[in-house]
Motif scaffolding. Structure first.
Motif, PDB file in Angstrom:
ATOM      1  N   HIS A 197     -10.278  11.967  -9.298  1.00 51.70           N
ATOM      2  CA  HIS A 197      -9.508  11.603  -8.091  1.00 51.70           C
ATOM      3  C   HIS A 197      -8.245  12.454  -7.959  1.00 51.70           C
ATOM      4  N   TYR A 198      -7.552  12.598  -9.073  1.00 51.31           N
ATOM      5  CA  TYR A 198      -6.308  13.371  -9.025  1.00 51.31           C
ATOM      6  C   TYR A 198      -6.577  14.863  -8.840  1.00 51.31           C
ATOM      7  N   LEU A 199      -7.731  15.281  -9.350  1.00 47.64           N
ATOM      8  CA  LEU A 199      -8.125  16.679  -9.132  1.00 47.64           C
ATOM      9  C   LEU A 199      -8.353  16.922  -7.635  1.00 47.64           C
ATOM     10  N   VAL A 200      -9.026  15.954  -6.997  1.00 45.69           N
ATOM     11  CA  VAL A 200      -9.269  16.056  -5.548  1.00 45.69           C
ATOM     12  C   VAL A 200      -7.926  16.069  -4.798  1.00 45.69           C
ATOM     13  N   LEU A 201      -7.012  15.164  -5.196  1.00 46.85           N
ATOM     14  CA  LEU A 201      -5.696  15.110  -4.537  1.00 46.85           C
ATOM     15  C   LEU A 201      -4.949  16.436  -4.719  1.00 46.85           C
ATOM     16  N   TRP A 261      -7.149   9.477   1.139  1.00 45.66           N
ATOM     17  CA  TRP A 261      -7.364   9.583  -0.313  1.00 45.66           C
ATOM     18  C   TRP A 261      -6.919   8.296  -0.996  1.00 45.66           C
ATOM     19  N   GLY A 262      -5.756   7.779  -0.620  1.00 41.57           N
ATOM     20  CA  GLY A 262      -5.226   6.556  -1.234  1.00 41.57           C
ATOM     21  C   GLY A 262      -6.161   5.369  -1.011  1.00 41.57           C
ATOM     22  N   ILE A 263      -6.681   5.265   0.212  1.00 43.52           N
ATOM     23  CA  ILE A 263      -7.586   4.142   0.531  1.00 43.52           C
ATOM     24  C   ILE A 263      -8.859   4.249  -0.306  1.00 43.52           C
ATOM     25  N   ILE A 264      -9.450   5.443  -0.344  1.00 40.08           N
ATOM     26  CA  ILE A 264     -10.696   5.621  -1.106  1.00 40.08           C
ATOM     27  C   ILE A 264     -10.438   5.392  -2.601  1.00 40.08           C
ATOM     28  N   HIS A 265      -9.343   5.954  -3.075  1.00 41.08           N
ATOM     29  CA  HIS A 265      -8.992   5.833  -4.501  1.00 41.08           C
ATOM     30  C   HIS A 265      -8.862   4.364  -4.914  1.00 41.08           C
ATOM     31  N   HIS A 266      -8.130   3.594  -4.110  1.00 40.80           N
ATOM     32  CA  HIS A 266      -7.914   2.185  -4.471  1.00 40.80           C
ATOM     33  C   HIS A 266      -9.158   1.339  -4.187  1.00 40.80           C
ATOM     34  N   TYR A 267      -9.959   1.765  -3.230  1.00 39.99           N
ATOM     35  CA  TYR A 267     -11.218   1.054  -2.972  1.00 39.99           C
ATOM     36  C   TYR A 267     -12.134   1.185  -4.186  1.00 39.99           C
ATOM     37  N   GLU A 319       1.691   0.940   2.233  1.00 40.71           N
ATOM     38  CA  GLU A 319       2.527   1.785   1.373  1.00 40.71           C
ATOM     39  C   GLU A 319       2.194   3.275   1.583  1.00 40.71           C
ATOM     40  N   PHE A 320       0.909   3.594   1.541  1.00 38.66           N
ATOM     41  CA  PHE A 320       0.502   4.988   1.761  1.00 38.66           C
ATOM     42  C   PHE A 320       0.857   5.442   3.179  1.00 38.66           C
ATOM     43  N   HIS A 356      -0.257   4.175  -6.877  1.00 38.78           N
ATOM     44  CA  HIS A 356       0.102   4.804  -8.146  1.00 38.78           C
ATOM     45  C   HIS A 356       1.235   5.809  -7.946  1.00 38.78           C
ATOM     46  N   ASN A 357       2.225   5.701  -8.815  1.00 36.25           N
ATOM     47  CA  ASN A 357       3.390   6.577  -8.687  1.00 36.25           C
ATOM     48  C   ASN A 357       3.019   8.054  -8.783  1.00 36.25           C
TER      49      ASN A 357
END
Lengths: 89, 287
Positions: A15-19, A54-60, A72-73, B263-264
């Motif tokens: 996920h972070y790689l994608v971000l 990205w945030g929505i998919i990540h947390h989903y 928040e996002f 996440h921060n």
């Protein structure tokens, strides 16, 4: 949600790689249009909207998606868009 | 609430702020949005009232623009361009037209083309071109921005061009103070080039006040530069939020606090990317 996840890349390395790819790609486009502030602003909006997605998919996927997290996002994205408007336009 | 309590409430995850620094709450981000909007409009309004105190810093001269342009041509083994008063007059008229018609483009809203201004200034051309720039602080930045753009670079390095004209004019677009730079290129289709050059020298010698204005350029140094102030405040705000996010992440991780929030790390990456973008953003735009 496990608090250890806050600074833990390993469980969502993909996920972070994608971000990171989104941000690096977006900023590359941003700087390639140096001296074209309107296009830079539009690219900034694009990156910000992609960040919210990205945030929505990540947390989903993380199974902790809530309206609070979406807000928040969204407000962080709006904040960045307004900053770009102020600096570029 | 004591000062210490207030600092904790704002910067440190705590019972009083539901274990999220108040500065990172969505309401706080909305407050930043409102602040940025008011600040942006506020300093623009202030720069209209007292531009000598809070204004746009500009130091662009035709002499430097000509030197830098010819330097780039020299580096490509091309002959230097000769400053032509008629092309400078055309550039000046174009700049004035953009201010009066409130547009920023090669072609005006009523169909005005760069060639119209060149012809109406008395310059008869076989080749002609135009580069535009606005909101730059220095001459060298203007020429470098053009050189970074393939189409503008083509104009500067076009071997067919012999003459050049510049106008550096201050005015207002949408109520906002702006410095416009118009660069006109041309090759006269006159068969009598020697006569043209003689006329150029003669016209330069008889330069009117308005022509002197065209040749000189624009140099302004207010006490506070609007753009620098704007950028500095933005960088400070983004930097402060990054610090609070990192501090919050460390404390939450150490305390093993469980909470529902983004996440921060993601926010730090995102805001950090735009902190860099704002930091490295150069002033000015070209057409």
């Amino acid at each position: 949600m496990d608090s250890r996840k806050l600074f833990d890349f390993s469980h969502h390395i993909f996920h972070y790689l994608v971000l990171t790819i989104i941000l690096v790609g977006g900023l590359t486009a941003f700087f390639s249009f140096r001296n074209y502030p309107v296009i830079q602003f539009l690219i900034g909006i694009g990156i910000s909207l992609t960040y919210v997605l990205w945030g929505i998919i990540h947390h989903y996927i993380d199974r902790d998606l809530s309206i609070k997290i979406v807000i928040e996002f969204a407000v962080i994205a709006v904040f960045v868009i307004i900053i770009l408007w102020n600096v570029l336009i | 609430m004591t000062f210490f309590d207030a600092v904790v409430h704002l910067f440190i995850p705590h019972d009083s702020n539901n274990h999220r620094p108040r500065l990172l709450h969505p309401h706080a981000f909305l407050a930043y949005v409102v602040f940025i909007v008011f600040f942006g409009f506020g300093i623009r309004a202030a720069s209209n009232i007292a531009p000598e105190i809070l204004g746009i810093a500009t130091n662009i001269s035709v002499e430097d623009l000509l030197y830098d342009t010819n330097l780039k041509r020299q580096e490509s083994d091309l002959p230097p361009l000769i400053l032509n008063p008629k092309l400078s007059q055309a550039a000046y008229n174009k700049a004035q037209n953009m201010f009066s018609q409130n547009y920023w483009a090669h072609f005006g809203p009523n169909g005005e083309s760069p060639w119209d201004f060149i012809v109406s200034s008395g310059y008869s051309y076989s080749f002609a071109g135009e580069n535009l720039a606005k909101d730059f602080n220095e001459s060298s930045s203007v020429v470098q921005a053009w050189m970074d753009s393939p189409t503008h670079k083509d104009n500067i390095l076009k071997s067919e061009y012999k003459d050049i004209g510049f106008a550096v004019v201050n005015g207002k677009f949408n109520g906002q103070e702006t410095t416009l730079v118009v660069q006109m290129f041309g090759t006269s289709n006159s068969n009598n080039q020697a006569s043209d050059n003689f006329n150029i020298i003669e016209e330069s010698a008889k330069a009117s006040d308005s022509q002197e204005l065209i040749v000189a350029g624009v140099s302004k140094l207010p006490i506070l530069n609007v753009k620098t102030l704007n950028k500095s405040v933005t960088i400070l705000l983004l930097g402060l939020l990054m610090i609070v996010l990192v501090l919050d992440g460390i404390l939450i991780s150490m305390r093993k606090t469980i909470r529902i929030s983004g996440h921060n790390i993601a926010h730090i990456l995102f805001l950090g990317a735009f902190l860099g973008a704002v930091w490295l953003t150069a002033a000015g735009s070209i057409r």
